[in-house]
Design an enzyme around this catalytic site. Structure first.
Site, PDB file in Angstrom:
ATOM      1  N   HIS A  65       0.793  -1.231   0.000  1.00  0.00           N
ATOM      2  CA  HIS A  65       0.000   0.000   0.000  1.00  0.00           C
ATOM      3  C   HIS A  65       0.827   1.285   0.000  1.00  0.00           C
ATOM      4  CE1 HIS A  65       1.015   0.225   4.236  1.00  0.00           C
ATOM      5  NE2 HIS A  65       0.475   1.438   4.261  1.00  0.00           N
ATOM      6  N   HIS A  80       1.257   6.799  -0.741  1.00  0.00           N
ATOM      7  CA  HIS A  80       0.392   5.986   0.122  1.00  0.00           C
ATOM      8  C   HIS A  80      -0.908   5.723  -0.638  1.00  0.00           C
ATOM      9  CE1 HIS A  80      -2.179   4.794   3.445  1.00  0.00           C
ATOM     10  NE2 HIS A  80      -1.087   4.604   4.159  1.00  0.00           N
TER      11      HIS A  80
END
Length: 158
Positions: A65, A80
């Protein structure tokens, strides 16, 4: 080139197709209130993500992620992908790189099962953060907002 061969500018490219948005539009105060650093975000149209700049992958989260990239100038970014995506423990994320790898902007980072991941998290908005220390007094100049295609120049740090 700057003093001692370090570049004066760092070009930042769109890591995905979608919209360039302000950090304040990200529904997580850690990002929207710039607790981790300054930057901007993307509202992605799909799950294909590439490196937004040239550099070394200093962090590749096992969950897929988030990615930390350090440019030769010293500028570091954190990409992110989505909010609360760490809770998926890598489900739906097909990582294409490894830590300490050298990447160029446009190199594939991860493919995401966008539909599945999107249905399990609050948002797919994707902050791109630069810490104050990593910026070293440089400023982020956003050159493109709104709709972008992957690989399009979106900011210059100088």
């Amino acid at each position: 080139m700057g003093l001692f061969g370090k570049p004066k500018e760092v070009e930042i490219f769109a890591p995905c197709d979608g919209q360039v948005i302000d950090l304040e539009q990200v529904e997580d105060e850690v990002f929207s209130e710039k607790m981790l650093g300054d930057g901007f975000a993307f509202d992605p149209d799909n799950g294909n993500f590439v490196s937004p700049m040239d550099g070394k992958l200093i962090t590749v989260f096992p969950s897929g992620h988030a990615y930390g990239i350090k440019h030769k100038s010293g500028v570091e970014c954190l990409l992110h992908i989505g909010l609360d995506t760490v809770s998926l423990n890598g489900e739906g994320f097909d990582i294409k790189v490894s830590q300490n790898e050298i990447v160029k902007h446009g190199d594939k980072l991860v493919n995401i099962d966008f539909k599945t991941v999107k249905s399990k998290v609050p948002s797919m908005k994707t902050p791109l953060i630069f810490t104050e220390d990593a910026l070293g007094g440089k400023k982020i100049n956003i050159v493109k907002k709104g709709p972008v295609k992957q690989g399009e120049l979106v900011a210059i740090i100088k």
